[in-house]
Structures are given as C-alpha cells and as structure tokens.
Design a protein around this motif. Structure first.
Motif, PDB file in Angstrom:
ATOM      1  N   SER A 166      -5.025  -2.752  -3.078  1.00 15.72           N
ATOM      2  CA  SER A 166      -3.788  -2.138  -2.588  1.00 15.72           C
ATOM      3  C   SER A 166      -3.916  -1.941  -1.082  1.00 15.72           C
ATOM      4  O   SER A 166      -4.874  -1.321  -0.619  1.00 15.72           O
ATOM      5  CB  SER A 166      -3.544  -0.787  -3.262  1.00 15.72           C
ATOM      6  OG  SER A 166      -3.291  -0.947  -4.642  1.00 15.72           O
ATOM      7  N   ASN A 179       0.087  -5.468  -2.892  1.00 21.49           N
ATOM      8  CA  ASN A 179      -0.887  -5.273  -3.971  1.00 21.49           C
ATOM      9  C   ASN A 179      -1.261  -6.635  -4.536  1.00 21.49           C
ATOM     10  O   ASN A 179      -0.392  -7.473  -4.775  1.00 21.49           O
ATOM     11  CB  ASN A 179      -0.315  -4.390  -5.069  1.00 21.49           C
ATOM     12  CG  ASN A 179      -1.274  -4.223  -6.237  1.00 21.49           C
ATOM     13  OD1 ASN A 179      -1.217  -4.981  -7.199  1.00 21.49           O
ATOM     14  ND2 ASN A 179      -2.152  -3.242  -6.158  1.00 21.49           N
ATOM     15  N   MET A 198       4.606  -0.097  -7.885  1.00 17.05           N
ATOM     16  CA  MET A 198       3.813  -0.644  -8.984  1.00 17.05           C
ATOM     17  C   MET A 198       4.611  -0.688 -10.282  1.00 17.05           C
ATOM     18  O   MET A 198       4.304  -1.493 -11.166  1.00 17.05           O
ATOM     19  CB  MET A 198       2.522   0.142  -9.157  1.00 17.05           C
ATOM     20  CG  MET A 198       1.517  -0.066  -8.020  1.00 17.05           C
ATOM     21  SD  MET A 198       1.065  -1.807  -7.739  1.00 17.05           S
ATOM     22  CE  MET A 198       0.215  -2.198  -9.275  1.00 17.05           C
ATOM     23  N   HIS A 247      -4.787  -0.512 -12.919  1.00 14.84           N
ATOM     24  CA  HIS A 247      -4.452   0.145 -11.648  1.00 14.84           C
ATOM     25  C   HIS A 247      -4.215   1.638 -11.864  1.00 14.84           C
ATOM     26  O   HIS A 247      -4.681   2.464 -11.068  1.00 14.84           O
ATOM     27  CB  HIS A 247      -3.206  -0.497 -11.032  1.00 14.84           C
ATOM     28  CG  HIS A 247      -2.694   0.215  -9.821  1.00 14.84           C
ATOM     29  ND1 HIS A 247      -3.149  -0.043  -8.546  1.00 14.84           N
ATOM     30  CD2 HIS A 247      -1.764   1.222  -9.689  1.00 14.84           C
ATOM     31  CE1 HIS A 247      -2.528   0.747  -7.689  1.00 14.84           C
ATOM     32  NE2 HIS A 247      -1.680   1.528  -8.353  1.00 14.84           N
ATOM     33  N   HIS A 271       2.607   1.984   0.758  1.00 17.26           N
ATOM     34  CA  HIS A 271       1.973   0.914  -0.022  1.00 17.26           C
ATOM     35  C   HIS A 271       2.722  -0.381   0.299  1.00 17.26           C
ATOM     36  O   HIS A 271       3.871  -0.547  -0.116  1.00 17.26           O
ATOM     37  CB  HIS A 271       2.054   1.259  -1.505  1.00 17.26           C
ATOM     38  CG  HIS A 271       1.188   0.428  -2.378  1.00 17.26           C
ATOM     39  ND1 HIS A 271       1.146   0.587  -3.753  1.00 17.26           N
ATOM     40  CD2 HIS A 271       0.325  -0.578  -2.110  1.00 17.26           C
ATOM     41  CE1 HIS A 271       0.292  -0.270  -4.275  1.00 17.26           C
ATOM     42  NE2 HIS A 271      -0.201  -0.995  -3.304  1.00 17.26           N
TER      43      HIS A 271
END
Length: 295
Positions: A148, A98, A219, A70, A95
């Motif tokens: 994502s 994911n 993340m 990623h 975001h």
C-alpha cells in the motif's frame, strides 16, 4: 536488517486511531522505523469472512479473496503508523495505490503468519510517500503480498521534480456495469475491515477533511472490482490499482473491464475516473512476484 517485534495477539484499531489523533501535530522526520511487526498463527473467523464477502459482493467460498489478508494485516499497519517514532501523522495520509500478489489460493482454514513493515520514504511532487509492505505465509512459505502506497501532502521540497500537468479528462468508456452505492457503503465496510476513519463513516468527519460527504474506502472499491472479475482469474496473479478521485456516498458509478495481453484492465468511473487497475497473470507478473520492498 529490520528489528522484528512479535505480537502474541492482534492489536485493535480503535486505540490506534486515538493515538493517531493525538499525533496529528507530530513534527515530520526523515526516517521510517526499521521494524517489522509479526503476528503468527492468525486464523480466519468464517462468519467474519462471510460478512466481508457480502459487503464486497464476493462469492461465499472457503478460499480467501485476494483483498482479505489486507484487512487481517491492517491492525498491524495501524499500530506501526500510529507509533510515536513514525515520522508522519497517520491522520491525513492518502492511500494512492495498492498492489497485491496472490501466489496461491489460501484456504480459510489456514494458519497465517502476518508481517508488516514500512519502507522507502521518498519525495513526491505533492509531499512525501512511502510503502507499507504486508505479507502472509503458511508453513513458512509466502502465499500473499500486499503493498500500500501512502502520500502525505505537504509543501514540496525544493529538490522535488515539478508535478506534471494533469492530462485533460478523457471521456468515460462506454458500456460496463452500473453500481449504485448507498450511503451505508462506508459504515458497512468499516464494520468488517476495522478501518473506521471518519472520512468514510461520518458526513461531519468527511467535511473536516474537505469532502462534502463521506467517501467509499479504496480497498472496498478494489474488492468490489475483483468480485466483478470472479470466475475469470487464475489461481496465481497480481492485481494493482491506483486510487483516483474519491467516490462520494451515496453515488452511482460504472465498472468497465477488458482483456489485456497479460490479464485484465479495469476501471471505476463516473464523469472522471475513481480507480484504474490491472490484473497480471503468471506470465506477465514476474516482476511483481520477484519484487523487493514494493517498488
């Protein structure tokens, strides 16, 4: 068929953030650019991999963590979303989820062909969202795939379905591991990921976007969860997370996990959930393995 743009070297992220800032007043559009950015022959710097592993609490091995491709593909995504023809300003995107599919272990000595595209711009009760689909291939075979999903908060379209009422906050599950996250968590991860969004690295920058202080990268949180599950994951699996409430830094949170019929369920929470996720093993992940553009 998307136009393919081949890059001879990886783009940096600094220029993309400058372009993103200049594009904050960009007017909205309804069409994502029909383009795929490709960077072939990408090699892994083992020193950088070791630093990433340490920041995320992962073991030091020659096999790439599920979340590492990623960050290799992240500069391509930044270039795509900061381009003049991208319909939504990159700064301000949230975001929200994911999904990663690991088709087989990836050795750190592999030469990776990375590809990134944006797909499926769609309405959401709180604005619009879309998917950034990234893939990594070795010798022509896809070995990794990440999707994502980003949300742009804006006035809802009249045709949008009304948002469902939020369920009452559930009691956090008991047990699990306590994580104490220092303020430097954001800057440490920014240094190894290239994601230098000021909401993660600066109290002032975070306040500009409505946060009382900087927040942890989603993340990073996902990678830290997979670190907690190391030794219990097969060679091929899919892992999906939803990012809930942001984690303010510094902070103390709790990680919990439990076996599920097809893999694992896990969460990071304090008084409210920050992240919920699941790991699907081979038998339970076929729909993800065979999925199209990330839906």
């Amino acid at each position: 068929m998307a136009a393919v743009v081949e890059l001879s070297e990886g783009p940096g992220t600094g220029a993309a953030y400058v372009k993103a800032a200049l594009g904050m007043l960009r007017r909205g559009g309804d069409t994502l650019p029909d383009v795929e950015l490709v960077h072939r022959g990408v090699t892994v710097d083992r020193g950088h991999l070791a630093r990433y592993d340490r920041v995320c609490g992962l073991r030091l091995t020659d096999t790439l963590p599920a979340t590492y491709p990623h960050i290799l593909a992240f500069p391509l995504a930044m270039r795509l979303m900061s381009a003049a023809d991208f319909p939504l300003p990159m700064i301000g995107l949230v975001h929200v989820s994911n999904r990663i599919t690991v088709r087989r272990p990836i050795d750190a000595g592999s030469r990776l062909d990375l590809a990134v595209r944006a797909v499926d711009l769609r309405e959401h009760p709180r604005g619009r969202q879309f998917d950034v689909v990234a893939t990594a291939s070795v010798d022509g075979a896809q070995v990794w795939r990440g999707v994502s999903t980003y949300l742009r908060r804006e006035a809802a379209s009249p045709s949008s379905a009304p948002a469902a009422p939020a369920p009452p906050a559930a009691e956090p599950p008991a047990g699990g591991a306590v994580w104490r996250l220092p303020a430097r968590t954001g800057t440490d991860y920014a240094a190894v990921s290239g994601d230098r969004n000021p909401i993660h690295t600066s109290r002032v920058g975070a306040k500009l976007f409505g946060f009382p202080r900087q927040i942890a990268h989603g993340m990073w949180t996902k990678a830290r969860c997979l670190a907690a599950l190391e030794g219990r994951l097969p060679e091929s699996y899919a892992v999906e997370v939803a990012f809930k409430q942001p984690i303010l830094l510094p902070s103390t949170v709790r990680f919990t996990s439990s076996p599920a019929a097809a893999g694992w369920e896990f969460a990071v929470h304090a008084k409210r959930p920050h992240l919920t996720g699941s790991v699907l093993f081979q038998d339970g992940q076929q729909s993800l393995l065979d999925g199209g553009d990330g839906r």
